[in-house]
Enzyme design. Structure first.
Site, PDB file in Angstrom:
ATOM      1  N   LYS A 107       0.938  -1.130  -0.110  1.00 64.28           N
ATOM      2  CA  LYS A 107      -0.001  -0.136   0.071  1.00 64.28           C
ATOM      3  C   LYS A 107       0.880   1.352  -0.005  1.00 64.28           C
ATOM      4  O   LYS A 107       2.062   1.135   0.422  1.00 64.28           O
ATOM      5  CB  LYS A 107      -1.028  -0.022   1.179  1.00 64.28           C
ATOM      6  CG  LYS A 107      -0.230   0.075   2.606  1.00 64.28           C
ATOM      7  CD  LYS A 107      -0.097   1.180   3.258  1.00 64.28           C
ATOM      8  CE  LYS A 107       0.703   1.167   4.694  1.00 64.28           C
ATOM      9  NZ  LYS A 107       1.545   2.414   5.022  1.00 64.28           N
ATOM     10  N   ASP A 112      -2.737  -1.573  10.466  1.00 59.50           N
ATOM     11  CA  ASP A 112      -3.046  -1.467   9.095  1.00 59.50           C
ATOM     12  C   ASP A 112      -3.525  -2.787   8.486  1.00 59.50           C
ATOM     13  O   ASP A 112      -3.854  -2.897   7.275  1.00 59.50           O
ATOM     14  CB  ASP A 112      -1.482  -1.156   8.368  1.00 59.50           C
ATOM     15  CG  ASP A 112      -1.219   0.162   8.230  1.00 59.50           C
ATOM     16  OD1 ASP A 112      -2.083   1.021   8.331  1.00 59.50           O
ATOM     17  OD2 ASP A 112      -0.287   0.557   7.583  1.00 59.50           O
TER      18      ASP A 112
HETATM   19  C1  LIG Z   1       2.009   4.613   9.625  1.00 60.99           C
HETATM   20  C2  LIG Z   1       1.081   3.526   8.999  1.00 60.99           C
HETATM   21  C3  LIG Z   1       0.273   4.557   8.186  1.00 60.99           C
HETATM   22  O1  LIG Z   1      -0.348   3.349   7.362  1.00 60.99           O
HETATM   23  O2  LIG Z   1       1.911   2.420   8.178  1.00 60.99           O
HETATM   24  P1  LIG Z   1       3.307   2.004   8.236  1.00 60.99           P
HETATM   25  O3  LIG Z   1       4.317   3.065   8.346  1.00 60.99           O
HETATM   26  O4  LIG Z   1       3.518   1.324   9.482  1.00 60.99           O
HETATM   27  O5  LIG Z   1       3.175   0.905   7.146  1.00 60.99           O
HETATM   28  C4  LIG Z   1       0.318   3.143  10.299  1.00 60.99           C
HETATM   29  O6  LIG Z   1      -0.162   3.975  10.874  1.00 60.99           O
HETATM   30  C5  LIG Z   1       1.034   1.991  11.105  1.00 60.99           C
HETATM   31  O7  LIG Z   1       0.358   0.764  11.366  1.00 60.99           O
HETATM   32  P2  LIG Z   1       0.924  -0.454  11.800  1.00 60.99           P
HETATM   33  O8  LIG Z   1       2.343  -0.539  11.197  1.00 60.99           O
HETATM   34  O9  LIG Z   1      -0.238  -1.382  11.701  1.00 60.99           O
HETATM   35  O10 LIG Z   1       1.252  -0.058  13.309  1.00 60.99           O
HETATM   36  P3  LIG Z   1       0.972  -0.757  14.506  1.00 60.99           P
HETATM   37  O11 LIG Z   1       2.018  -2.340  14.511  1.00 60.99           O
HETATM   38  O12 LIG Z   1      -0.397  -0.983  14.801  1.00 60.99           O
HETATM   39  O13 LIG Z   1       1.686   0.066  15.679  1.00 60.99           O
HETATM   40  C6  LIG Z   1       3.006   0.347  15.735  1.00 60.99           C
HETATM   41  C7  LIG Z   1       3.374   1.506  16.730  1.00 60.99           C
HETATM   42  O14 LIG Z   1       3.079   2.818  15.883  1.00 60.99           O
HETATM   43  C8  LIG Z   1       2.587   3.659  16.603  1.00 60.99           C
HETATM   44  N1  LIG Z   1       1.137   3.934  15.945  1.00 60.99           N
HETATM   45  C9  LIG Z   1       0.664   3.094  15.133  1.00 60.99           C
HETATM   46  C10 LIG Z   1      -0.721   3.307  14.774  1.00 60.99           C
HETATM   47  C11 LIG Z   1      -1.212   4.597  15.221  1.00 60.99           C
HETATM   48  N2  LIG Z   1      -2.455   5.204  14.360  1.00 60.99           N
HETATM   49  N3  LIG Z   1      -0.733   5.346  15.974  1.00 60.99           N
HETATM   50  C12 LIG Z   1       0.468   5.123  16.557  1.00 60.99           C
HETATM   51  O15 LIG Z   1       0.773   5.880  17.176  1.00 60.99           O
HETATM   52  C13 LIG Z   1       2.332   3.141  18.131  1.00 60.99           C
HETATM   53  O16 LIG Z   1       3.486   3.442  18.957  1.00 60.99           O
HETATM   54  C14 LIG Z   1       2.263   1.579  17.905  1.00 60.99           C
HETATM   55  O17 LIG Z   1       2.844   0.963  18.970  1.00 60.99           O
END
Ligand SMILES: C[C@@](CO)(OP(=O)(O)O)[C@H](O)COP(=O)(O)OP(=O)(O)OC[C@H]1O[C@@H](n2ccc(N)nc2=O)[C@H](O)[C@@H]1O
Ligand SMILES: Nc1ncnc2c1ncn2[C@@H]1O[C@H](COP(=O)(O)OP(=O)(O)O)[C@@H](O)[C@H]1O
Length: 363
Positions: free
Chosen positions: A16, A181
């Protein structure tokens, strides 16, 4: 205990990109309420799951292209634990996770595939196990959701094998427990198969994702509250992945929630007509600044991407990959070639398309 319908299954796991990401509120549980728009693209990992009599899970992970070829593009040693390029300008005290090899994907309970399989075994009360092979194409720690997509497809695959693929609501709950996600990847239109054909008896995403909704979703809450967003066709992307892995938690830690968060509504509206310059104008990602503070090479990459003629250049998710939009597949190819000459070795440059929308939203 459930019985299996088939003994093996092959699934495609799309990556994504976040076209928009705003922070709305820091929550008491350590997460942030966000407003994000995610689009699934045709860069896919490949998951093969085989039922085995013996309980438990075995997992093997291979890279495609090969680890050696990827290491060459990224400018790192294939076996090196220190994956940072010489010009990465990353302060290791800010990003200790960057020192782990970008190409070392865990094959145990740290892998989200493993966690999803264990959750599914428990949920469906199974007394047998699974042999899983994961073919990785999606860069790791890139903000492209590879691990989350792998986890979602593992849940769907096992649900399909035990004849419970209609159970999407309870799968959504399991998915949200694995990661914010993960639910996004549960309901997507079919991803094109890079192998061209699907081996007989091994259905792909299209046959297993339940109702296809849209390749684009508006996600709120911590990312798990989803609504489909209509899109008028397909978007062409160029993606640049520097030889840096960023930890999502660390990037969120360094972020500031704005006093007046910006809404994704204008971007969502512009996707209906697919006006590329409008889309570029309304895109944005609040996690760009904290990610740039950890890895200043992101600034240099964005500069090259803007100069190559791409629109809406920004980080995806919490990085470290960035992407821009091109008007046509041909202009995406030309921009990618220019960027390869400038940035490789030291970065991987890829082109991708959004997954096709379901027929009724096509123009
Ligand atoms: C930033 C995003 C954007 O799509 O994607 P990625 O860069 O990881 O792909 C997401 O919000 C990432 O989602 P995901 O990768 O599933 O994160 P999680 O494992 O749920 O969370 C990891 C950590 O990121 C922080 N976290 C995550 C999601 C959120 N809405 N708020 C947060 O503050 C928290 O500290 C959490 O402990
Ligand atoms: N199935 C998986 N594929 C890739 N990385 C995984 C997987 N499971 C766990 N991980 C670990 O999670 C980290 C980040 O996951 P990934 O989805 O690649 O990044 P992001 O959250 O930035 O999109 C990786 O660096 C890796 O150590």
């Amino acid at each position: 205990m459930s019985k299996t319908n088939a003994s093996q299954i092959r699934m495609l796991c799309p990556a994504k990109l976040n076209l928009f990401l705003e922070l709305c509120k820091r929550r008491d549980d350590g997460y942030h309420d966000i407003d994000t728009v995610m689009v699934a693209i045709d860069l896919v990992d490949e998951l093969q799951i085989r039922v085995r009599q013996q309980p438990g899970i075995s997992l093997q992970v291979d890279w495609s292209p090969s680890r050696r070829e990827l290491a060459k593009q990224l400018g790192v040693e294939p076996s090196s634990k220190a994956a940072l390029g010489p010009d990465a300008h990353v302060d290791p005290s800010l990003a200790p996770e960057s020192a782990a090899s970008l190409l070392d994907i865990p094959c145990d309970e740290r892998n989200l595939v493993w966690r999803a399989a264990e959750a599914a075994v428990k949920h469906f009360d199974l007394d047998f196990g699974f042999e899983i092979t994961l073919g990785k194409r999606i860069p790791a720690g890139a903000g492209m959701g590879g691990a989350s997509s792998n986890a979602a497809m593992t849940l769907l695959a096992i649900a399909t094998l035990v004849g419970r693929r209609g159970d999407l609501d309870s799968l959504h709950g399991l998915a949200a427990e694995i990661g914010s996600d993960v639910p996004f990847f549960l309901r997507l239109p079919p991803a094109p198969d890079p192998a061209g054909t699907v081996p007989a008896g091994t259905p792909n995403v299209s046959e297993n994702s339940g109702a296809s909704i849209s390749p684009v979703a508006w996600a709120t809450g911590r990312g798990e509250v989803l609504q489909p967003v209509p899109i008028g066709g397909r978007l062409n992307f160029v993606i640049v992945y520097p030889a840096i892995a960023l930890s999502t938690a660390r990037v969120y830690q360094g972020a500031t929630v704005p006093d007046s968060p910006i809404s994704s509504a204008p971007l969502r509206n512009s996707l209906k007509t697919l006006a590329i310059s409008e889309i570029g104008q309304f895109m944005g990602n609040r996690l760009t600044d904290p990610a740039r503070k950890i890895a200043s090479r992101i600034d240099e990459i964005h500069e090259s991407m803007w100069q190559s003629g791409l629109k809406g250049v920004q980080l995806t998710g919490s990085g470290s990959a960035s992407f821009g939009i091109a008007d046509t597949p041909k202009s995406a190819g030309l921009a990618a070639e220019t960027l390869r000459q400038q940035l490789c070795p030291g970065a991987r440059v890829m082109t991708a398309c959004s997954l096709p929308p379901p027929a009724k939203t096509q123009t």
